[in-house]
Design a protein around this motif. Structure first.
Motif, PDB file in Angstrom:
ATOM      1  N   GLY A   1      -9.674  14.706 -12.064  1.00  0.00           N
ATOM      2  CA  GLY A   1     -10.698  15.737 -12.119  1.00  0.00           C
ATOM      3  C   GLY A   1     -11.198  16.063 -10.728  1.00  0.00           C
ATOM      4  N   ASP A   2     -12.508  15.854 -10.501  1.00  0.00           N
ATOM      5  CA  ASP A   2     -13.084  16.171  -9.199  1.00  0.00           C
ATOM      6  C   ASP A   2     -13.400  14.920  -8.385  1.00  0.00           C
ATOM      7  N   GLU A   3     -12.819  13.774  -8.739  1.00  0.00           N
ATOM      8  CA  GLU A   3     -13.074  12.555  -7.979  1.00  0.00           C
ATOM      9  C   GLU A   3     -11.767  11.829  -7.655  1.00  0.00           C
ATOM     10  N   ASP A   4     -11.829  11.047  -6.597  1.00  0.00           N
ATOM     11  CA  ASP A   4     -10.689  10.236  -6.177  1.00  0.00           C
ATOM     12  C   ASP A   4     -10.797   8.838  -6.779  1.00  0.00           C
ATOM     13  N   LEU A   5      -9.647   8.230  -6.987  1.00  0.00           N
ATOM     14  CA  LEU A   5      -9.592   6.855  -7.485  1.00  0.00           C
ATOM     15  C   LEU A   5      -8.738   6.012  -6.548  1.00  0.00           C
TER      16      LEU A   5
ATOM     17  N   THR B   1       0.846  -1.195   0.000  1.00  0.00           N
ATOM     18  CA  THR B   1       0.000   0.000   0.000  1.00  0.00           C
ATOM     19  C   THR B   1       0.881   1.244   0.000  1.00  0.00           C
ATOM     20  N   ALA B   2       0.684   2.099  -0.986  1.00  0.00           N
ATOM     21  CA  ALA B   2       1.466   3.329  -1.102  1.00  0.00           C
ATOM     22  C   ALA B   2       0.605   4.504  -0.656  1.00  0.00           C
ATOM     23  N   ILE B   3       0.132   4.443   0.599  1.00  0.00           N
ATOM     24  CA  ILE B   3      -0.792   5.430   1.145  1.00  0.00           C
ATOM     25  C   ILE B   3      -0.332   5.782   2.559  1.00  0.00           C
ATOM     26  N   THR B   4      -0.361   7.056   2.904  1.00  0.00           N
ATOM     27  CA  THR B   4       0.014   7.488   4.247  1.00  0.00           C
ATOM     28  C   THR B   4      -1.178   8.140   4.937  1.00  0.00           C
ATOM     29  N   ASP B   5      -0.962   8.582   6.177  1.00  0.00           N
ATOM     30  CA  ASP B   5      -2.037   9.233   6.914  1.00  0.00           C
ATOM     31  C   ASP B   5      -2.368  10.605   6.349  1.00  0.00           C
ATOM     32  N   ASP B   6      -1.472  11.191   5.569  1.00  0.00           N
ATOM     33  CA  ASP B   6      -1.773  12.450   4.877  1.00  0.00           C
ATOM     34  C   ASP B   6      -2.442  12.084   3.556  1.00  0.00           C
ATOM     35  N   ILE B   7      -3.753  11.940   3.598  1.00  0.00           N
ATOM     36  CA  ILE B   7      -4.481  11.381   2.457  1.00  0.00           C
ATOM     37  C   ILE B   7      -4.335  12.250   1.217  1.00  0.00           C
ATOM     38  N   GLU B   8      -4.428  13.563   1.362  1.00  0.00           N
ATOM     39  CA  GLU B   8      -4.319  14.438   0.193  1.00  0.00           C
ATOM     40  C   GLU B   8      -2.944  14.317  -0.451  1.00  0.00           C
TER      41      GLU B   8
ATOM     42  N   ALA C   1       9.046  -6.882  -3.007  1.00  0.00           N
ATOM     43  CA  ALA C   1       8.351  -8.166  -2.933  1.00  0.00           C
ATOM     44  C   ALA C   1       6.948  -8.089  -3.526  1.00  0.00           C
ATOM     45  N   ALA C   2       6.423  -6.875  -3.683  1.00  0.00           N
ATOM     46  CA  ALA C   2       5.027  -6.698  -4.088  1.00  0.00           C
ATOM     47  C   ALA C   2       4.776  -7.134  -5.525  1.00  0.00           C
ATOM     48  N   VAL C   3       3.582  -7.677  -5.728  1.00  0.00           N
ATOM     49  CA  VAL C   3       3.083  -7.979  -7.067  1.00  0.00           C
ATOM     50  C   VAL C   3       2.137  -6.873  -7.526  1.00  0.00           C
ATOM     51  N   ASP C   4       1.454  -6.267  -6.555  1.00  0.00           N
ATOM     52  CA  ASP C   4       0.539  -5.159  -6.846  1.00  0.00           C
ATOM     53  C   ASP C   4       0.718  -4.065  -5.795  1.00  0.00           C
ATOM     54  N   PHE C   5       0.449  -2.828  -6.205  1.00  0.00           N
ATOM     55  CA  PHE C   5       0.432  -1.690  -5.284  1.00  0.00           C
ATOM     56  C   PHE C   5      -0.980  -1.106  -5.254  1.00  0.00           C
ATOM     57  N   LEU C   6      -1.441  -0.729  -4.073  1.00  0.00           N
ATOM     58  CA  LEU C   6      -2.682   0.028  -3.956  1.00  0.00           C
ATOM     59  C   LEU C   6      -2.328   1.490  -3.805  1.00  0.00           C
ATOM     60  N   VAL C   7      -2.884   2.337  -4.671  1.00  0.00           N
ATOM     61  CA  VAL C   7      -2.565   3.773  -4.651  1.00  0.00           C
ATOM     62  C   VAL C   7      -3.843   4.587  -4.755  1.00  0.00           C
ATOM     63  N   LEU C   8      -3.761   5.829  -4.288  1.00  0.00           N
ATOM     64  CA  LEU C   8      -4.825   6.806  -4.464  1.00  0.00           C
ATOM     65  C   LEU C   8      -4.412   7.787  -5.550  1.00  0.00           C
ATOM     66  N   ALA C   9      -5.383   8.278  -6.302  1.00  0.00           N
ATOM     67  CA  ALA C   9      -5.092   9.277  -7.330  1.00  0.00           C
ATOM     68  C   ALA C   9      -6.279  10.229  -7.440  1.00  0.00           C
ATOM     69  N   ARG C  10      -5.998  11.386  -7.994  1.00  0.00           N
ATOM     70  CA  ARG C  10      -7.041  12.392  -8.202  1.00  0.00           C
ATOM     71  C   ARG C  10      -7.246  12.575  -9.694  1.00  0.00           C
TER      72      ARG C  10
ATOM     73  N   ASP D   1       0.920  10.093 -12.531  1.00  0.00           N
ATOM     74  CA  ASP D   1       2.178  10.804 -12.303  1.00  0.00           C
ATOM     75  C   ASP D   1       2.247  11.178 -10.825  1.00  0.00           C
ATOM     76  N   GLY D   2       3.473  11.159 -10.293  1.00  0.00           N
ATOM     77  CA  GLY D   2       3.666  11.531  -8.899  1.00  0.00           C
ATOM     78  C   GLY D   2       4.681  10.635  -8.219  1.00  0.00           C
ATOM     79  N   ARG D   3       4.786  10.798  -6.929  1.00  0.00           N
ATOM     80  CA  ARG D   3       5.802  10.079  -6.156  1.00  0.00           C
ATOM     81  C   ARG D   3       5.225   9.698  -4.798  1.00  0.00           C
ATOM     82  N   ARG D   4       5.527   8.486  -4.352  1.00  0.00           N
ATOM     83  CA  ARG D   4       5.137   8.028  -3.031  1.00  0.00           C
ATOM     84  C   ARG D   4       6.386   7.552  -2.299  1.00  0.00           C
ATOM     85  N   GLU D   5       6.512   7.984  -1.053  1.00  0.00           N
ATOM     86  CA  GLU D   5       7.714   7.690  -0.261  1.00  0.00           C
ATOM     87  C   GLU D   5       7.454   6.604   0.785  1.00  0.00           C
TER      88      GLU D   5
END
Length: 372
Positions: free
Chosen positions: A172-176, A127-134, A161-170, A150-154
């Motif tokens: 337009g006006d909706e989140d993915l 999971t490439a998500i932190t507590d700072d959701i925005e 080891a991962a086969v898949d990553f879960l990420v958030l993206a913006r 496009d972007g960067r996750r730290e």
């Protein structure tokens, strides 16, 4: 022995603790930590597979998705026991957080695939998500029937080891919420050693193309992600509580062996006072986690969130404090790499930084408590 005290009328709590203890006997935590560091790896895949076979990885997934359908109460018991045993697998991120996000996603073939792979341990979902959701949201654009990121996750755990990553993206006006295949064109990993020597990674997305089928959820996802992070925080708090408890026991046992002026140092009153202080910290950490579990069960979202913030902050401080003072009690030996107590302190530092340092969580607690 300090530990969380939970009702156990059906014996499930004791069974879970015993299963982790038996698992740790076959794979001693400190030995695994050192082997991961020597191999310059990010996790032990064989260990993860054994955890899947024990049924721990899909513990919180609904039965409809192949999971055990259990809750944070049972997960906290496992996480506490993993902390005690120094099993440094990415349970909070690649199991708890991933399970909550998948369970809250829209029904799809991709969701079912990820759930099945998580439960079986056949593939690792980082999971490439932190507590700072925005700040966690990548920039997305749609073109030619696909999504480009496009972007960067730290500071991503288990990225290699991962086969898949879960990420958030913006978009337009909706989140993915999206799943990104490891090795995708336009995705680059940059590695660095963590505090304990294991590898952590940065993910760089440059026009990374995804099929539309990789969209797991869309719209206003703030509530889903916040609840998932809270569950991961509570799992981390339980693991930190286990680290604090074990570090205290190790220090207490060693003071009975270390001799100064012809006596075990445990016989000195000043040492006894210090041990009492450390025992108290460990007990309070476990109690804070139990309180958060109980608040969650009551259904008051604000009270539950406050309790989770308090539990993570309290357990982080306790694990760090006990680990640091335990090293002092060990004397010069405590600073050597061969001494396991230092590994517990490093693990406490790592987990304490995930989803908010203690001081940050306390500020969030005050802000939420004062909110109307």
């Amino acid at each position: 022995m300090p530990q969380m005290v939970l009702d156990d009328d059906d014996g499930v709590i004791a069974m879970l603790r015993e299963s982790v203890a038996a698992f740790a006997e076959g794979r001693p935590g400190p030995q695994t930590v050192r082997s991961i560091r020597t191999a310059e790896s990010d996790m032990d895949k064989a260990q993860w597979q054994e955890m899947a076979e024990a049924g721990w990885l899909g513990l919180m997934l609904p039965e409809a998705l192949g999971g055990a359908g259990l809750g944070i109460r049972e997960q906290a018991v496992i996480s506490e026991a993993l902390g005690r045993a120094l099993v440094t697998a990415p349970m909070a991120t690649a199991s708890v957080l991933a399970s909550a996000l998948i369970a809250g996603s829209q029904d799809s073939e991709e969701r079912s695939r990820l759930a099945a792979n998580l439960v079986s341990g056949s593939s690792i979902i980082a999971t490439a998500i932190t507590d700072d959701i925005e700040a966690s949201k990548l920039i997305a654009r749609a073109a030619d029937g696909a999504i480009y990121l496009d972007g960067r996750r730290e500071f991503v755990e288990a990225a290699h080891a991962a086969v898949d990553f879960l990420v958030l993206a913006r978009l337009g006006d909706e989140d993915l919420l999206l799943s990104v295949p490891a090795g995708s064109q336009g995705l680059q990993l940059i590695d660095r050693p963590g505090v304990d020597g294991a590898t952590i990674s940065s993910l760089i997305f440059t026009g990374c193309r995804l099929d539309m089928s990789r969209i797991l959820a869309r719209g206003d996802l703030g509530g889903l992600v916040e609840k998932a992070i809270d569950l991961a925080r509570l799992a981390l708090a339980a693991e930190l509580s286990g680290i604090a408890s074990k570090a205290f026991e190790m220090a207490s046992d060693y003071t009975k062996e270390r001799v100064q002026f012809g006596k075990p140092i445990a016989s000195f009153q000043v040492i006894q006072h210090r041990l009492v202080d450390l025992w108290t910290e460990a007990e309070f950490a476990g109690s804070a986690v139990v309180n958060a579990i109980e608040r969650l069960g009551e259904g008051d979202e604000k009270a539950a969130r406050l309790a989770i913030l308090a539990a993570k902050a309290r357990a982080s401080d306790a694990a760090f404090l006990i680990g640091r003072r335990a090293i002092h009690l060990y004397g010069a030996m405590g600073f050597t790499d061969e001494c396991d107590i230092g590994l517990y302190l490093k693990r406490a530092v790592n987990l304490g930084a995930m989803f908010g340092q203690a001081e940050k969580l306390r500020r969030q607690f005050v802000s939420l408590e004062r909110a109307a």
